[in-house]
Every structure is written in structure tokens, then in C-alpha cells.
Design a protein around this motif. Sequence first.
Motif, PDB file in Angstrom:
ATOM      1  N   ARG A 293      42.170  20.384  -4.325  1.00 13.10           N
ATOM      2  CA  ARG A 293      41.472  21.297  -5.237  1.00 13.10           C
ATOM      3  C   ARG A 293      40.969  22.518  -4.495  1.00 13.10           C
ATOM      4  N   LEU A 294      40.434  22.331  -3.301  1.00 10.25           N
ATOM      5  CA  LEU A 294      39.919  23.472  -2.556  1.00 10.25           C
ATOM      6  C   LEU A 294      41.044  24.458  -2.236  1.00 10.25           C
ATOM      7  N   ALA A 295      42.226  23.943  -1.900  1.00  9.50           N
ATOM      8  CA  ALA A 295      43.361  24.825  -1.635  1.00  9.50           C
ATOM      9  C   ALA A 295      43.723  25.622  -2.884  1.00  9.50           C
ATOM     10  N   LEU A 296      43.617  24.981  -4.054  1.00  7.17           N
ATOM     11  CA  LEU A 296      43.902  25.674  -5.311  1.00  7.17           C
ATOM     12  C   LEU A 296      42.859  26.754  -5.586  1.00  7.17           C
ATOM     13  N   PHE A 297      41.596  26.436  -5.310  1.00  6.36           N
ATOM     14  CA  PHE A 297      40.534  27.435  -5.500  1.00  6.36           C
ATOM     15  C   PHE A 297      40.752  28.637  -4.570  1.00  6.36           C
TER      16      PHE A 297
ATOM     17  N   GLY B  62      33.833  24.996  -2.881  1.00  4.20           N
ATOM     18  CA  GLY B  62      34.373  25.940  -3.850  1.00  4.20           C
ATOM     19  C   GLY B  62      33.437  27.109  -4.090  1.00  4.20           C
ATOM     20  N   SER B  63      32.138  26.836  -4.209  1.00  4.99           N
ATOM     21  CA  SER B  63      31.170  27.910  -4.481  1.00  4.99           C
ATOM     22  C   SER B  63      31.058  28.886  -3.319  1.00  4.99           C
ATOM     23  N   ARG B  64      31.428  28.451  -2.109  1.00  3.59           N
ATOM     24  CA  ARG B  64      31.377  29.349  -0.952  1.00  3.59           C
ATOM     25  C   ARG B  64      32.446  30.436  -1.030  1.00  3.59           C
ATOM     26  N   LEU B  65      33.404  30.276  -1.928  1.00  2.77           N
ATOM     27  CA  LEU B  65      34.424  31.301  -2.120  1.00  2.77           C
ATOM     28  C   LEU B  65      33.929  32.437  -3.012  1.00  2.77           C
ATOM     29  N   LEU B  66      32.867  32.191  -3.782  1.00  2.99           N
ATOM     30  CA  LEU B  66      32.447  33.169  -4.795  1.00  2.99           C
ATOM     31  C   LEU B  66      32.017  34.517  -4.226  1.00  2.99           C
ATOM     32  N   PRO B  67      31.217  34.569  -3.151  1.00  6.99           N
ATOM     33  CA  PRO B  67      30.782  35.890  -2.664  1.00  6.99           C
ATOM     34  C   PRO B  67      31.934  36.789  -2.234  1.00  6.99           C
ATOM     35  N   GLY B  68      33.080  36.203  -1.893  1.00 13.51           N
ATOM     36  CA  GLY B  68      34.207  37.010  -1.464  1.00 13.51           C
ATOM     37  C   GLY B  68      35.074  37.522  -2.600  1.00 13.51           C
ATOM     38  N   VAL B  69      34.712  37.214  -3.845  1.00  6.57           N
ATOM     39  CA  VAL B  69      35.465  37.669  -5.015  1.00  6.57           C
ATOM     40  C   VAL B  69      34.641  38.727  -5.733  1.00  6.57           C
ATOM     41  N   PRO B  70      35.261  39.822  -6.200  1.00  5.21           N
ATOM     42  CA  PRO B  70      34.495  40.890  -6.854  1.00  5.21           C
ATOM     43  C   PRO B  70      33.669  40.367  -8.024  1.00  5.21           C
ATOM     44  N   PRO B  71      32.424  40.859  -8.180  1.00  5.47           N
ATOM     45  CA  PRO B  71      31.594  40.435  -9.314  1.00  5.47           C
ATOM     46  C   PRO B  71      32.211  40.898 -10.630  1.00  5.47           C
TER      47      PRO B  71
ATOM     48  N   PHE C 142      36.733  28.202 -13.504  1.00  2.00           N
ATOM     49  CA  PHE C 142      37.817  27.312 -13.108  1.00  2.00           C
ATOM     50  C   PHE C 142      37.319  26.218 -12.168  1.00  2.00           C
ATOM     51  N   ILE C 143      36.431  26.560 -11.243  1.00  2.00           N
ATOM     52  CA  ILE C 143      35.898  25.553 -10.314  1.00  2.00           C
ATOM     53  C   ILE C 143      35.180  24.446 -11.078  1.00  2.00           C
ATOM     54  N   VAL C 144      34.282  24.819 -11.981  1.00  2.00           N
ATOM     55  CA  VAL C 144      33.521  23.812 -12.726  1.00  2.00           C
ATOM     56  C   VAL C 144      34.438  23.005 -13.640  1.00  2.00           C
ATOM     57  N   ALA C 145      35.376  23.678 -14.318  1.00  2.00           N
ATOM     58  CA  ALA C 145      36.282  22.958 -15.212  1.00  2.00           C
ATOM     59  C   ALA C 145      37.180  22.014 -14.440  1.00  2.00           C
ATOM     60  N   GLU C 146      37.620  22.423 -13.252  1.00  2.00           N
ATOM     61  CA  GLU C 146      38.552  21.604 -12.471  1.00  2.00           C
ATOM     62  C   GLU C 146      37.870  20.428 -11.798  1.00  2.00           C
ATOM     63  N   VAL C 147      36.642  20.610 -11.357  1.00  2.00           N
ATOM     64  CA  VAL C 147      35.893  19.492 -10.767  1.00  2.00           C
ATOM     65  C   VAL C 147      35.457  18.517 -11.858  1.00  2.00           C
ATOM     66  N   HIS C 148      35.065  19.060 -13.038  1.00  2.00           N
ATOM     67  CA  HIS C 148      34.562  18.218 -14.134  1.00  2.00           C
ATOM     68  C   HIS C 148      33.450  17.312 -13.599  1.00  2.00           C
ATOM     69  N   PRO C 149      32.351  17.909 -13.133  1.00  2.00           N
ATOM     70  CA  PRO C 149      31.377  17.143 -12.340  1.00  2.00           C
ATOM     71  C   PRO C 149      30.513  16.154 -13.113  1.00  2.00           C
ATOM     72  N   PHE C 150      30.483  16.243 -14.439  1.00  2.00           N
ATOM     73  CA  PHE C 150      29.596  15.382 -15.214  1.00  2.00           C
ATOM     74  C   PHE C 150      30.407  14.504 -16.170  1.00  2.00           C
ATOM     75  N   ASN C 151      29.752  13.509 -16.726  1.00  2.00           N
ATOM     76  CA  ASN C 151      30.438  12.594 -17.636  1.00  2.00           C
ATOM     77  C   ASN C 151      30.799  13.268 -18.957  1.00  2.00           C
TER      78      ASN C 151
ATOM     79  N   VAL D 222      48.394  24.992 -16.656  1.00  2.00           N
ATOM     80  CA  VAL D 222      49.414  25.589 -15.785  1.00  2.00           C
ATOM     81  C   VAL D 222      48.827  25.880 -14.411  1.00  2.00           C
ATOM     82  N   LEU D 223      47.601  26.375 -14.379  1.00  2.00           N
ATOM     83  CA  LEU D 223      46.944  26.655 -13.105  1.00  2.00           C
ATOM     84  C   LEU D 223      46.692  25.370 -12.330  1.00  2.00           C
ATOM     85  N   THR D 224      46.258  24.332 -13.034  1.00  2.00           N
ATOM     86  CA  THR D 224      45.973  23.051 -12.379  1.00  2.00           C
ATOM     87  C   THR D 224      47.229  22.416 -11.814  1.00  2.00           C
TER      88      THR D 224
END
Length: 502
Positions: free
Chosen positions: A229-233, A373-382, A392-401, A440-442
Motif C-alpha cells: 500500500r505504501l508503494a501505491l501511495f 502514508g501521511s508523511r507523503l502529504l507535505p510533499g504534495v501541493p495543497p 485515497f490513503i484513508v479509503a485504502e487503509v479502511h482503518p475502522f470497522n 482501478v487505482l487499487t
Amino acid sequence: MTALKNTTLQDNPLHVYSELSASEVRALQRWISSGDAHRIVPGLASSAPTAEWPSLVARERNRVLAGLFPGAVIGFRSAFAGGIPVDDVIHLSYTYHRTVQLPGLTVVLVKAAGRAPGDMPISGRELYFPSSPRLLLENLTTSRSRIHKAAGREAVEERLLTICDSRGESHLLELRDQARGLAAELALEREFKLLDGLIGSVLGTRSTHKLTTKAGKAKSAALPYDHKRLALFEKCAARLRATSLPDAPAPSKTHAARLNFAFLESYFSNFIEGTEFGVEEARAFVLDGQPIASRPKDSHDVLGVFRQIVEPGWSNQTLASGEPALEQLRARHADLMKERPEVGPGQFKDRANRAGNTEFVLPREVRGTLVEGSRLLPGVPPGLARALLVMFIVAEVHPFNDGNGRLARLVMNAELSVAGACRIIVPTLFRDEYLDCLRVLTREGDCEPFLAAMTKIQQWSAAFDYDDLDGVIAAMRSCNALEKSRTQFKLLWPAPAPATVV
């Protein structure tokens, strides 16, 4: 067959003596004498053909166990598996040792303590499921018989790691305190010492019991994460850095327009997750305060999203980088799902989840994957680029039930609000296209359909006048936004722009 009237014997082909009255027992005995029923084991009989007995026992397992062994506690491997047989064997803590053969099921009775504090009745019967501390202690016992009763140290270690990842270190400490109090009552003091050491190793407070599983070794070395997943992010982040995405400015300038936009965003975000209301019905309880007595939790789902859109503390909260992102997401989820305690508001998932053929990040890897994944955010334009990555990070991790889709769109739109850009509404008719580009992205790692679809739908969201709610609902209806079938309808642009297809 002997006629039996006014008796429960007619209601079920499996008969448990302890459930019957004296007259019903006598009637059953006459039935057995006539050959119309047969005794399976003492206390259990059936009027069904012998070939059906295994399926009957499987279907009525808890009823049978409670009737034959009242007060028993499901134990050891069986409890570890959630109360179901393992290899057609179920272990019960009972008043004596014995193995009982039932059709299709071996019952291993282990002489052990009876019901203890925290053990819970199953379906209101005299059969109990053990508390979590008892379950863990029992599965650290030594198995000497041919049929191993305990899941074993490695399985317990895996479970402790999952508990720590899903519910936090404080819950693991509480569990240890509860186990300490139970150990003497259950005569499992040796097992508590082992459990205490394992918990200490998981928490990193001691190293007396070296973790041996792959997950445990990763936990000891560093916060585990999903490498694929990290490679995809990282791939998605690189594409977003290299692409100049147009940001549509926020169309809502007045307070009324912002409320109307928030209502429509919350309405559609819940609708695509299956919380379906008519738009006028939703308008009544979101904006006019009319309660929905028949569907209180569903209405609170819509209200929870609406609240996080209109409250500046939520709507303008950009996601942090690194470990602080974890507490932000837990706090947002706790607020979003507070009316649904059964899904564990604010608690990372404790079991794997999936959608169709897509398996999301494993529970033990949730925290590490979110941190990395969140450490990638500062390097992407706001603006839109960062918003799409965080969604995409939150949807792909699906961290909650539960609540992951709504949460992903909320954090996406918060990034847009911070940048003064138009938040994104995903209308009902666009749902399948939205989910398709994520798939498709996943699965293929192709970012292009995702970027194209989300850029277009942001432009579409910005094309309406939100000052008049009646007017914008009518306009969206004329654009087919509230329709479901992509084969029958196409999503159109609002007038006065040309009616081009999104």
C-alpha cells in the motif's frame, strides 16, 4: 407415528430433556418406545432420520450444549475461535473431565472453574462465553491430551498485537489488570505470568518474553505497515506532484449557501453508503430539526457528516503528518460515529475488512500505514492534489470497522476547504464511476481515471448556485444527480452551461 398434542415435541425434531416438562418427558419416552424417536445420548433425542442428526446438532449447538451441560463455559481453542467448533471439536470448562460424542461434534469437557466475572450468557441460556482475560489465559495453558485444547502462545501473541493496534495500549493495560484479578480464581497463575510478559513485550516495556511471530518481530522493530500500500501511495503522490490540477474556487459565499452545500454533501455522502432517504425527508431532519423516530441511527449518520462539514474545527482541519494523524482520525471518527457504539467509534478496526475482492490493510498494520502514508502529504501541493491523496490513503487503509467512506470524503473536503477550493459532492449517479476509478487505482495502480473523475466532479460541484436550496435541488434533479442507473441516465451539467456529459 404416535400423535402428540399440546407439546413442544411437535415443534422441533431435536429434543433436549432439560427443556421438557414431566408430561412431555413421558410422552417422549413413549415415542422412543414406539420407534418414532431415538435417544442420541442421555438427555438428548431426535425424531428425525439419523442422517439428519449432525446438521440438527450443528444448527442447535448452543441449545444442546446448554441443555446437556448447564453452566458450562465455552473454553480454550473454541472460545479463541469465537465460540465455534475447531476441527469438529468444542471445548467446555465444566465440573468434570469427559469426552462426549455427539453426531458431527466432539465435546471435550475440561474440569475447570465455572462462570467467572465477565463471562457472558449466550442467547440467554445456561451456556457462557468467557471474558477476554479468561480467554487469553486459558489459551496459554499446556495441552497434554491428543486433542490440543489451547490455541497456544503464538496465537495469543497475534491476538494481543491485534488488540493493541485496534484499541490502543491503554486497553491492553486494562486487560492485563483484569487478568491479574482472575488468575487466582481460575488457578491460572502460571499462565498470567506468561501473559504479563507478552503484554510487556508488545508494549515495549520489557523484554523478558521475546515475541516470536512475524508480526511480533515487526512490532518490536518498528511500527508495522503495509509495504504494497505504501508503494501505491508513493506512486500516487508522485503523479500528483507532476500534474497541474485545476482547483475550482468555493462557490458558497453566504452562510445560507454554505449550509445548503453542507446538507447536500452530507446527504449524498451517506446515500452512496446505503443510508437512503428522500432528499426532502433528509432536509426536514437536518435543516428543520424534525426527528426521524423510525430510523434514529440512520438520521444521526447524516447529521454526523453534516456537523463535521459546518463546524470550522472539523471542516478546516488538514491532516497532520506522521503519528499525530492517528489521533486526528480517531477523534474525527469518534465524533462521526458516536451514535453507533456497536462499531467502536474512534477505535481502529479489530478485524480484517473488505469490499468485493478488495482486501484492505490488516488491523495490525493500520497505524503504521497511516503514519507512513501521511508523511507523503507535505510533499504534495495543497488543494485538490493533497485532498485526493489523503482521501485515497484513508479509503485504502479502511482503518475502522464502519464509516470509512464518509470519513475519507470528509478529510478530502477538509483539505479543499483549507485551500479555499470547492468541496466535492459525489452525487448518487456518480457513485459507480467514483468507486470504479478507486478500484482501478487499487488493483492496477493506474492513477489517471481517478484524477480525471475527481477533477470533473469537483468542477460539477462548483457549477451550481447554492444560495437557494429549492433551486439547487431542482437543478441537481434535472441533471439526474439523484438517479441510480448509469445505463438509463447520464449526469448532466447545470444550465446555463451546455448539457455535456460528465
